[in-house]
Write a protein that holds these residues in place. Structure first.
Motif, PDB file in Angstrom:
ATOM      1  N   GLY A  10     -95.093 -10.375  71.921  1.00  0.00           N
ATOM      2  CA  GLY A  10     -95.379  -9.563  70.743  1.00  0.00           C
ATOM      3  C   GLY A  10     -95.050 -10.234  69.421  1.00  0.00           C
ATOM      4  N   THR A  11     -94.911 -11.570  69.449  1.00  0.00           N
ATOM      5  CA  THR A  11     -94.647 -12.240  68.173  1.00  0.00           C
ATOM      6  C   THR A  11     -95.945 -12.441  67.397  1.00  0.00           C
ATOM      7  N   VAL A  12     -95.834 -12.479  66.064  1.00  0.00           N
ATOM      8  CA  VAL A  12     -97.005 -12.787  65.231  1.00  0.00           C
ATOM      9  C   VAL A  12     -96.937 -14.236  64.732  1.00  0.00           C
ATOM     10  N   THR A  13     -95.964 -14.968  65.245  1.00  0.00           N
ATOM     11  CA  THR A  13     -95.824 -16.390  64.884  1.00  0.00           C
ATOM     12  C   THR A  13     -96.730 -17.229  65.790  1.00  0.00           C
ATOM     13  N   ALA A  14     -97.250 -18.339  65.241  1.00  0.00           N
ATOM     14  CA  ALA A  14     -98.057 -19.255  66.066  1.00  0.00           C
ATOM     15  C   ALA A  14     -97.220 -19.690  67.270  1.00  0.00           C
ATOM     16  N   LYS A  17     -94.672 -22.480  67.114  1.00  0.00           N
ATOM     17  CA  LYS A  17     -93.574 -22.315  66.148  1.00  0.00           C
ATOM     18  C   LYS A  17     -92.681 -21.117  66.479  1.00  0.00           C
ATOM     19  N   SER A  18     -93.018 -20.421  67.552  1.00  0.00           N
ATOM     20  CA  SER A  18     -92.337 -19.164  67.862  1.00  0.00           C
ATOM     21  C   SER A  18     -91.065 -19.383  68.673  1.00  0.00           C
ATOM     22  N   TYR A  19     -89.957 -18.833  68.182  1.00  0.00           N
ATOM     23  CA  TYR A  19     -88.693 -18.911  68.908  1.00  0.00           C
ATOM     24  C   TYR A  19     -88.730 -18.046  70.172  1.00  0.00           C
ATOM     25  N   SER A  20     -89.365 -16.872  70.064  1.00  0.00           N
ATOM     26  CA  SER A  20     -89.385 -16.014  71.262  1.00  0.00           C
ATOM     27  C   SER A  20     -90.234 -16.650  72.364  1.00  0.00           C
ATOM     28  N   ILE A  21     -91.348 -17.269  71.966  1.00  0.00           N
ATOM     29  CA  ILE A  21     -92.167 -17.963  72.976  1.00  0.00           C
ATOM     30  C   ILE A  21     -91.383 -19.150  73.550  1.00  0.00           C
ATOM     31  N   GLY A  22     -90.593 -19.799  72.689  1.00  0.00           N
ATOM     32  CA  GLY A  22     -89.747 -20.911  73.165  1.00  0.00           C
ATOM     33  C   GLY A  22     -88.813 -20.458  74.278  1.00  0.00           C
ATOM     34  N   MET A  88     -87.300  -9.578  66.064  1.00  0.00           N
ATOM     35  CA  MET A  88     -86.976  -8.440  65.197  1.00  0.00           C
ATOM     36  C   MET A  88     -87.866  -8.545  63.968  1.00  0.00           C
ATOM     37  N   ASN A  89     -88.604  -7.512  63.699  1.00  0.00           N
ATOM     38  CA  ASN A  89     -89.395  -7.419  62.463  1.00  0.00           C
ATOM     39  C   ASN A  89     -88.938  -6.168  61.724  1.00  0.00           C
ATOM     40  N   ASN A  90     -88.277  -6.374  60.616  1.00  0.00           N
ATOM     41  CA  ASN A  90     -87.751  -5.246  59.844  1.00  0.00           C
ATOM     42  C   ASN A  90     -86.970  -4.261  60.708  1.00  0.00           C
ATOM     43  N   PHE A  91     -85.959  -4.812  61.388  1.00  0.00           N
ATOM     44  CA  PHE A  91     -84.966  -4.024  62.139  1.00  0.00           C
ATOM     45  C   PHE A  91     -85.563  -3.244  63.307  1.00  0.00           C
ATOM     46  N   ALA A  92     -86.635  -3.787  63.870  1.00  0.00           N
ATOM     47  CA  ALA A  92     -87.292  -3.110  64.982  1.00  0.00           C
ATOM     48  C   ALA A  92     -88.082  -4.147  65.777  1.00  0.00           C
ATOM     49  N   THR A 134     -85.568 -11.307  73.314  1.00  0.00           N
ATOM     50  CA  THR A 134     -85.701 -10.969  71.893  1.00  0.00           C
ATOM     51  C   THR A 134     -85.142 -12.092  71.022  1.00  0.00           C
ATOM     52  N   THR A 135     -85.633 -12.106  69.783  1.00  0.00           N
ATOM     53  CA  THR A 135     -85.096 -13.046  68.796  1.00  0.00           C
ATOM     54  C   THR A 135     -84.849 -12.273  67.502  1.00  0.00           C
ATOM     55  N   GLN A 136     -83.990 -12.847  66.665  1.00  0.00           N
ATOM     56  CA  GLN A 136     -83.806 -12.283  65.327  1.00  0.00           C
ATOM     57  C   GLN A 136     -83.315 -13.383  64.407  1.00  0.00           C
ATOM     58  N   GLY A 137     -83.694 -13.249  63.128  1.00  0.00           N
ATOM     59  CA  GLY A 137     -83.290 -14.246  62.144  1.00  0.00           C
ATOM     60  C   GLY A 137     -81.799 -14.231  61.894  1.00  0.00           C
ATOM     61  N   ALA A 138     -81.221 -13.039  61.878  1.00  0.00           N
ATOM     62  CA  ALA A 138     -79.797 -12.874  61.556  1.00  0.00           C
ATOM     63  C   ALA A 138     -78.924 -13.086  62.784  1.00  0.00           C
ATOM     64  N   TRP A 142     -75.571  -8.105  63.268  1.00  0.00           N
ATOM     65  CA  TRP A 142     -75.679  -7.823  61.833  1.00  0.00           C
ATOM     66  C   TRP A 142     -76.308  -6.461  61.536  1.00  0.00           C
ATOM     67  N   TYR A 143     -77.259  -6.064  62.360  1.00  0.00           N
ATOM     68  CA  TYR A 143     -77.989  -4.814  62.091  1.00  0.00           C
ATOM     69  C   TYR A 143     -77.906  -3.876  63.289  1.00  0.00           C
ATOM     70  N   PRO A 144     -76.734  -3.292  63.512  1.00  0.00           N
ATOM     71  CA  PRO A 144     -76.617  -2.416  64.689  1.00  0.00           C
ATOM     72  C   PRO A 144     -77.600  -1.236  64.627  1.00  0.00           C
ATOM     73  N   GLY A 171     -79.968 -15.475  65.139  1.00  0.00           N
ATOM     74  CA  GLY A 171     -79.596 -16.449  64.115  1.00  0.00           C
ATOM     75  C   GLY A 171     -80.611 -17.556  63.918  1.00  0.00           C
ATOM     76  N   THR A 172     -81.896 -17.253  64.149  1.00  0.00           N
ATOM     77  CA  THR A 172     -82.918 -18.313  64.022  1.00  0.00           C
ATOM     78  C   THR A 172     -83.195 -18.689  62.569  1.00  0.00           C
ATOM     79  N   LYS A 173     -82.735 -17.837  61.631  1.00  0.00           N
ATOM     80  CA  LYS A 173     -82.956 -18.148  60.202  1.00  0.00           C
ATOM     81  C   LYS A 173     -81.750 -18.799  59.545  1.00  0.00           C
ATOM     82  N   VAL A 174     -80.701 -19.023  60.341  1.00  0.00           N
ATOM     83  CA  VAL A 174     -79.513 -19.665  59.766  1.00  0.00           C
ATOM     84  C   VAL A 174     -79.143 -20.907  60.583  1.00  0.00           C
TER      85      VAL A 174
HETATM   86  C1  FMN Z   1     -92.227  -9.729  59.014  1.00  0.00           C
HETATM   87  C2  FMN Z   1     -90.895 -10.217  59.496  1.00  0.00           C
HETATM   88  C3  FMN Z   1     -89.805  -9.380  59.467  1.00  0.00           C
HETATM   89  C4  FMN Z   1     -88.545  -9.825  59.902  1.00  0.00           C
HETATM   90  N1  FMN Z   1     -87.492  -8.962  59.933  1.00  0.00           N
HETATM   91  C5  FMN Z   1     -86.277  -9.385  60.357  1.00  0.00           C
HETATM   92  C6  FMN Z   1     -85.176  -8.486  60.402  1.00  0.00           C
HETATM   93  O1  FMN Z   1     -85.272  -7.320  60.078  1.00  0.00           O
HETATM   94  N2  FMN Z   1     -83.995  -8.964  60.836  1.00  0.00           N
HETATM   95  C7  FMN Z   1     -83.833 -10.256  61.238  1.00  0.00           C
HETATM   96  O2  FMN Z   1     -82.735 -10.619  61.628  1.00  0.00           O
HETATM   97  N3  FMN Z   1     -84.869 -11.120  61.227  1.00  0.00           N
HETATM   98  C8  FMN Z   1     -86.085 -10.710  60.791  1.00  0.00           C
HETATM   99  N4  FMN Z   1     -87.142 -11.586  60.792  1.00  0.00           N
HETATM  100  C9  FMN Z   1     -86.950 -12.947  61.312  1.00  0.00           C
HETATM  101  C10 FMN Z   1     -87.416 -13.064  62.753  1.00  0.00           C
HETATM  102  O3  FMN Z   1     -86.840 -12.084  63.584  1.00  0.00           O
HETATM  103  C11 FMN Z   1     -87.038 -14.425  63.308  1.00  0.00           C
HETATM  104  O4  FMN Z   1     -87.643 -15.421  62.506  1.00  0.00           O
HETATM  105  C12 FMN Z   1     -87.426 -14.601  64.768  1.00  0.00           C
HETATM  106  O5  FMN Z   1     -86.892 -15.802  65.246  1.00  0.00           O
HETATM  107  C13 FMN Z   1     -88.937 -14.645  64.927  1.00  0.00           C
HETATM  108  O6  FMN Z   1     -89.278 -14.889  66.272  1.00  0.00           O
HETATM  109  P1  FMN Z   1     -90.643 -15.623  66.552  1.00  0.00           P
HETATM  110  O7  FMN Z   1     -90.471 -17.032  66.038  1.00  0.00           O
HETATM  111  O8  FMN Z   1     -90.862 -15.543  68.015  1.00  0.00           O
HETATM  112  O9  FMN Z   1     -91.710 -14.871  65.785  1.00  0.00           O
HETATM  113  C14 FMN Z   1     -88.403 -11.153  60.361  1.00  0.00           C
HETATM  114  C15 FMN Z   1     -89.530 -12.003  60.389  1.00  0.00           C
HETATM  115  C16 FMN Z   1     -90.736 -11.541  59.966  1.00  0.00           C
HETATM  116  C17 FMN Z   1     -91.922 -12.464  60.023  1.00  0.00           C
END
Ligand code: FMN
Length: 200
Positions: A10-14, A17-22, A88-92, A134-138, A142-144, A171-174
């Motif tokens: 369910g990722t929208v990343t190519a 480049k996708s961490y979840s696909i990785g 995680m996209n906007n806490f969901a 699942t993956t998340q940037g934070a 961080w976002y219980p 923590g994929t964004k840090v």
């Molecule tokens: C539209 C959008 C919203 C996001 N919202 C959050 C968020 O709410 N919290 C968070 O920790 N990361 C957020 N991220 C970062 C992604 O969760 C993170 O980059 C993750 O590794 C993406 O996985 P992917 O590479 O498989 O798409 C968001 C990314 C995008 C593109």
């Protein structure tokens, strides 16, 4: 014995480049070594028109149709295991995953309120073992209020599945993960992935 494994992404990343696909690919690498005869079926929700449709007042009467709902429910009943991945996209979960779930969470098809206790349901997808990825940037925790892993786990338990402990790459964004490729980042949790693949 061989199993059918449905891999829903369910990722929208190519993909490259996708961490979840990785993480999914690393999981599958280990899983298929252990289960070489299993059939792996890929369902990328970017390619499924139903996952682009959001339930609204205007489409409510036609939303749960044969092609968009019942075919996918049939698919869930025809497999033994599901691997479902979402960033995680906007806490969901991503909108694609939410739209998919909105189509397949259908009373009397995937769950039933008949004969159930208050607040509970009878899950009709008790054929399934589910691995959530699942993956998340934070960083983790961080976002219980937006725990997408717990949401997916609870949802699949609701429909009667045997849900394994979710794998979260947080923590994929840090740093240090932000400077790594998806494959490198996935390898940072390879021990967790290997253990999950062995138990699945
Ligand atoms: C539209 C959008 C919203 C996001 N919202 C959050 C968020 O709410 N919290 C968070 O920790 N990361 C957020 N991220 C970062 C992604 O969760 C993170 O980059 C993750 O590794 C993406 O996985 P992917 O590479 O498989 O798409 C968001 C990314 C995008 C593109």
């Amino acid at each position: 014995m061989s199993n059918k494994v449905l891999v829903i992404s369910g990722t929208v990343t190519a993909p490259e480049k996708s961490y979840s696909i990785g993480v999914v690919n690393l999981f599958l690498e280990h899983y298929t070594k252990l289960n070489p005869n299993d059939e792996i079926i890929h369902l990328d929700l970017n390619n499924e028109p139903m996952a682009q449709k959001t339930l609204t007042r205007d489409n409510f009467s036609t939303f749960f149709n044969e092609k968009d709902s019942l075919e996918y429910i049939k698919q869930l009943k025809s497999v033994d295991k599901v691997i479902i991945s979402s960033p995680m996209n906007n806490f969901a979960v991503s909108g694609l995953i939410k739209n998919y779930l909105d189509h397949v969470l259908l009373a009397d098809q995937t769950f039933s309120y008949k004969y159930s206790k208050k607040g509970d349901a009878i899950g009709l997808l008790d054929n399934l073992k589910v691995q959530i990825i699942t993956t998340q940037g934070a960083p983790k925790g961080w976002y219980p209020f937006g725990d997408h892993s717990a949401f997916l786990k609870g949802t699949f338990e609701f429909v009667g599945a045997d849900v394994k402990e979710p794998i979260l790459l947080a923590g994929t964004k840090v740093a240090p993960l932000s400077g790594q490729t998806p494959i490198e980042a996935a390898k940072s949790i390879e021990d967790v992935v290997v253990n999950a693949a062995q138990c699945f």
